[in-house]
Design a protein around this motif. Structure first.
Motif, PDB file in Angstrom:
ATOM      1  N   LEU A  24       0.867  -1.163   0.000  1.00 54.82           N
ATOM      2  CA  LEU A  24       0.000   0.000   0.000  1.00 54.82           C
ATOM      3  C   LEU A  24       0.911   1.221   0.000  1.00 54.82           C
ATOM      4  O   LEU A  24       1.651   1.451   0.953  1.00 54.82           O
ATOM      5  CB  LEU A  24      -0.901  -0.018   1.238  1.00 54.82           C
ATOM      6  N   VAL A  25       0.862   1.957  -1.090  1.00 56.31           N
ATOM      7  CA  VAL A  25       1.846   3.008  -1.340  1.00 56.31           C
ATOM      8  C   VAL A  25       1.224   4.386  -1.114  1.00 56.31           C
ATOM      9  O   VAL A  25       0.192   4.707  -1.712  1.00 56.31           O
ATOM     10  CB  VAL A  25       2.388   2.895  -2.788  1.00 56.31           C
ATOM     11  N   PRO A  26       1.848   5.199  -0.262  1.00 56.42           N
ATOM     12  CA  PRO A  26       1.310   6.544  -0.006  1.00 56.42           C
ATOM     13  C   PRO A  26       1.264   7.397  -1.274  1.00 56.42           C
ATOM     14  O   PRO A  26       2.038   7.183  -2.213  1.00 56.42           O
ATOM     15  CB  PRO A  26       2.300   7.147   0.991  1.00 56.42           C
ATOM     16  N   ALA A  27       0.379   8.358  -1.277  1.00 56.32           N
ATOM     17  CA  ALA A  27       0.271   9.311  -2.393  1.00 56.32           C
ATOM     18  C   ALA A  27       1.605   9.999  -2.611  1.00 56.32           C
ATOM     19  O   ALA A  27       2.326  10.305  -1.668  1.00 56.32           O
ATOM     20  CB  ALA A  27      -0.813  10.338  -2.086  1.00 56.32           C
ATOM     21  N   GLY A  28       1.931  10.205  -3.896  1.00 52.73           N
ATOM     22  CA  GLY A  28       3.140  10.930  -4.250  1.00 52.73           C
ATOM     23  C   GLY A  28       4.368  10.067  -4.456  1.00 52.73           C
ATOM     24  O   GLY A  28       5.392  10.555  -4.908  1.00 52.73           O
ATOM     25  N   CYS A  58      -6.272   0.492   2.773  1.00 50.69           N
ATOM     26  CA  CYS A  58      -5.947   1.831   2.250  1.00 50.69           C
ATOM     27  C   CYS A  58      -6.906   2.859   2.825  1.00 50.69           C
ATOM     28  O   CYS A  58      -6.489   3.950   3.228  1.00 50.69           O
ATOM     29  CB  CYS A  58      -6.019   1.848   0.724  1.00 50.69           C
ATOM     30  N   ARG A  59      -8.191   2.527   2.866  1.00 49.23           N
ATOM     31  CA  ARG A  59      -9.196   3.442   3.408  1.00 49.23           C
ATOM     32  C   ARG A  59      -8.935   3.707   4.897  1.00 49.23           C
ATOM     33  O   ARG A  59      -9.074   4.839   5.367  1.00 49.23           O
ATOM     34  CB  ARG A  59     -10.608   2.891   3.221  1.00 49.23           C
ATOM     35  N   GLU A  60      -8.558   2.666   5.633  1.00 47.05           N
ATOM     36  CA  GLU A  60      -8.300   2.827   7.065  1.00 47.05           C
ATOM     37  C   GLU A  60      -7.035   3.649   7.321  1.00 47.05           C
ATOM     38  O   GLU A  60      -6.997   4.475   8.229  1.00 47.05           O
ATOM     39  CB  GLU A  60      -8.186   1.457   7.741  1.00 47.05           C
ATOM     40  N   ASP A  71      -8.884   8.522  -3.566  1.00 46.54           N
ATOM     41  CA  ASP A  71      -8.769   7.706  -4.777  1.00 46.54           C
ATOM     42  C   ASP A  71      -7.581   6.767  -4.619  1.00 46.54           C
ATOM     43  O   ASP A  71      -6.569   7.119  -3.995  1.00 46.54           O
ATOM     44  CB  ASP A  71      -8.518   8.588  -6.003  1.00 46.54           C
ATOM     45  N   ILE A  72      -7.709   5.575  -5.219  1.00 44.92           N
ATOM     46  CA  ILE A  72      -6.615   4.608  -5.221  1.00 44.92           C
ATOM     47  C   ILE A  72      -6.323   4.253  -6.672  1.00 44.92           C
ATOM     48  O   ILE A  72      -7.232   3.872  -7.421  1.00 44.92           O
ATOM     49  CB  ILE A  72      -6.978   3.324  -4.439  1.00 44.92           C
ATOM     50  N   SER A  76       4.351   6.599  -6.027  1.00 42.00           N
ATOM     51  CA  SER A  76       4.234   5.991  -7.363  1.00 42.00           C
ATOM     52  C   SER A  76       3.371   6.845  -8.280  1.00 42.00           C
ATOM     53  O   SER A  76       3.655   6.984  -9.464  1.00 42.00           O
ATOM     54  CB  SER A  76       3.611   4.592  -7.268  1.00 42.00           C
ATOM     55  N   TYR A  77       2.299   7.377  -7.722  1.00 40.84           N
ATOM     56  CA  TYR A  77       1.327   8.211  -8.438  1.00 40.84           C
ATOM     57  C   TYR A  77       0.939   9.364  -7.515  1.00 40.84           C
ATOM     58  O   TYR A  77       1.195   9.305  -6.315  1.00 40.84           O
ATOM     59  CB  TYR A  77       0.060   7.405  -8.773  1.00 40.84           C
ATOM     60  N   PRO A  78       0.262  10.379  -8.057  1.00 44.79           N
ATOM     61  CA  PRO A  78      -0.230  11.449  -7.173  1.00 44.79           C
ATOM     62  C   PRO A  78      -1.194  10.896  -6.104  1.00 44.79           C
ATOM     63  O   PRO A  78      -1.282  11.422  -5.017  1.00 44.79           O
ATOM     64  CB  PRO A  78      -0.950  12.403  -8.122  1.00 44.79           C
ATOM     65  N   GLU A  79      -1.919   9.813  -6.452  1.00 48.82           N
ATOM     66  CA  GLU A  79      -2.861   9.191  -5.533  1.00 48.82           C
ATOM     67  C   GLU A  79      -2.185   8.074  -4.734  1.00 48.82           C
ATOM     68  O   GLU A  79      -1.125   7.578  -5.088  1.00 48.82           O
ATOM     69  CB  GLU A  79      -4.049   8.560  -6.295  1.00 48.82           C
ATOM     70  N   VAL A  80      -2.846   7.629  -3.698  1.00 49.65           N
ATOM     71  CA  VAL A  80      -2.482   6.400  -2.996  1.00 49.65           C
ATOM     72  C   VAL A  80      -2.542   5.279  -4.032  1.00 49.65           C
ATOM     73  O   VAL A  80      -3.352   5.321  -4.969  1.00 49.65           O
ATOM     74  CB  VAL A  80      -3.493   6.134  -1.848  1.00 49.65           C
ATOM     75  N   SER A  81      -1.690   4.269  -3.890  1.00 49.80           N
ATOM     76  CA  SER A  81      -1.742   3.171  -4.848  1.00 49.80           C
ATOM     77  C   SER A  81      -1.534   1.828  -4.165  1.00 49.80           C
ATOM     78  O   SER A  81      -1.044   1.743  -3.040  1.00 49.80           O
ATOM     79  CB  SER A  81      -0.719   3.364  -5.969  1.00 49.80           C
ATOM     80  N   ILE A  82      -1.945   0.808  -4.880  1.00 49.48           N
ATOM     81  CA  ILE A  82      -1.733  -0.579  -4.466  1.00 49.48           C
ATOM     82  C   ILE A  82      -0.828  -1.186  -5.515  1.00 49.48           C
ATOM     83  O   ILE A  82      -1.088  -1.059  -6.713  1.00 49.48           O
ATOM     84  CB  ILE A  82      -3.068  -1.348  -4.383  1.00 49.48           C
ATOM     85  N   GLY A  83       0.240  -1.838  -5.086  1.00 50.88           N
ATOM     86  CA  GLY A  83       1.178  -2.414  -6.040  1.00 50.88           C
ATOM     87  C   GLY A  83       1.707  -3.757  -5.604  1.00 50.88           C
ATOM     88  O   GLY A  83       1.474  -4.208  -4.483  1.00 50.88           O
ATOM     89  N   ARG A  84       2.449  -4.381  -6.514  1.00 48.51           N
ATOM     90  CA  ARG A  84       3.064  -5.686  -6.259  1.00 48.51           C
ATOM     91  C   ARG A  84       2.031  -6.705  -5.777  1.00 48.51           C
ATOM     92  O   ARG A  84       2.290  -7.515  -4.903  1.00 48.51           O
ATOM     93  CB  ARG A  84       4.213  -5.581  -5.262  1.00 48.51           C
ATOM     94  N   VAL A  85       0.829  -6.651  -6.363  1.00 46.99           N
ATOM     95  CA  VAL A  85      -0.251  -7.572  -5.991  1.00 46.99           C
ATOM     96  C   VAL A  85       0.118  -8.965  -6.478  1.00 46.99           C
ATOM     97  O   VAL A  85       0.444  -9.153  -7.655  1.00 46.99           O
ATOM     98  CB  VAL A  85      -1.592  -7.128  -6.609  1.00 46.99           C
ATOM     99  N   ILE A  86       0.049  -9.931  -5.564  1.00 44.86           N
ATOM    100  CA  ILE A  86       0.529 -11.259  -5.918  1.00 44.86           C
ATOM    101  C   ILE A  86      -0.189 -12.339  -5.116  1.00 44.86           C
ATOM    102  O   ILE A  86      -0.522 -12.141  -3.952  1.00 44.86           O
ATOM    103  CB  ILE A  86       2.055 -11.316  -5.671  1.00 44.86           C
ATOM    104  N   THR A  87      -0.442 -13.455  -5.782  1.00 41.06           N
ATOM    105  CA  THR A  87      -0.938 -14.659  -5.131  1.00 41.06           C
ATOM    106  C   THR A  87       0.086 -15.756  -5.367  1.00 41.06           C
ATOM    107  O   THR A  87       0.553 -15.938  -6.494  1.00 41.06           O
ATOM    108  CB  THR A  87      -2.302 -15.098  -5.703  1.00 41.06           C
ATOM    109  N   SER A  88       0.419 -16.473  -4.322  1.00 42.80           N
ATOM    110  CA  SER A  88       1.357 -17.580  -4.446  1.00 42.80           C
ATOM    111  C   SER A  88       0.804 -18.614  -5.422  1.00 42.80           C
ATOM    112  O   SER A  88      -0.392 -18.930  -5.383  1.00 42.80           O
ATOM    113  CB  SER A  88       1.571 -18.227  -3.080  1.00 42.80           C
TER     114      SER A  88
END
Length: 149
Positions: free
Chosen positions: A64-68, A102-104, A110-111, A70-82
């Motif tokens: 969960l990446v803070p705004a600024g 992210c909401r909490e 925006d995400i 990766s993008y101006p917005e908060v972002s979710i990255g490196r999403v992975i399932t084993s």
């Protein structure tokens, strides 16, 4: 199957959790997807890390990446399932938990994600809307998608 989640800052991760998440990211993003890139991009230290365990084994992960960062917005990255847990709904579980966390953590913002295009329908089913054009990232087609609060 008993599932649990942990959300930690980089500094809160213990060495075993850090090793497990980096190993899983390498297993899928580098080896399985045959993509040569530097996974450790200096964003981990400022991000939160969501680890989803099934019976004490790491089944899914994202950051969960803070705004600024990766993008101006908060972002979710490196999403992975084993690979051992695919087809059991862990991808959806990871993303639902990621959005909730992210909401909490960041509030009603925006995400943005950089989605691999093959997974665009999956992310759309969670409420993400495509924005912009398809682009190449490390030899894989991506598209940015956004979910509003």
């Amino acid at each position: 199957m008993n599932t649990t989640q942990l959300v930690k800052t980089f500094q809160q991760l213990n060495v075993n959790e850090l090793y497990d998440l980096l190993r899983l990211r390498s297993e899928v993003f580098v080896v399985e997807q045959n993509c040569v890139f530097l996974d450790q991009d200096n964003k981990d230290q400022q991000s939160y890390h969501l680890l989803v365990f099934a019976d004490a084994e790491l089944a899914g992960y994202c950051r969960l990446v803070p705004a600024g960062l990766s993008y101006p917005e908060v972002s979710i990255g490196r999403v992975i399932t084993s690979p051992a847990f695919r087809g059991k709904g862990f991808g959806r579980k990871v993303m639902e938990l990621a959005i909730q966390n992210c909401r909490e953590i960041f509030g009603p913002v925006d995400i943005r994600i950089g989605a691999q295009t093959y997974a665009q329908e999956f992310y759309a089913s969670l409420g993400f809307v495509p924005e912009g054009d398809v682009y190449d990232e490390d030899g894989i087609e991506h598209i940015e998608m956004v979910i509003k609060p």
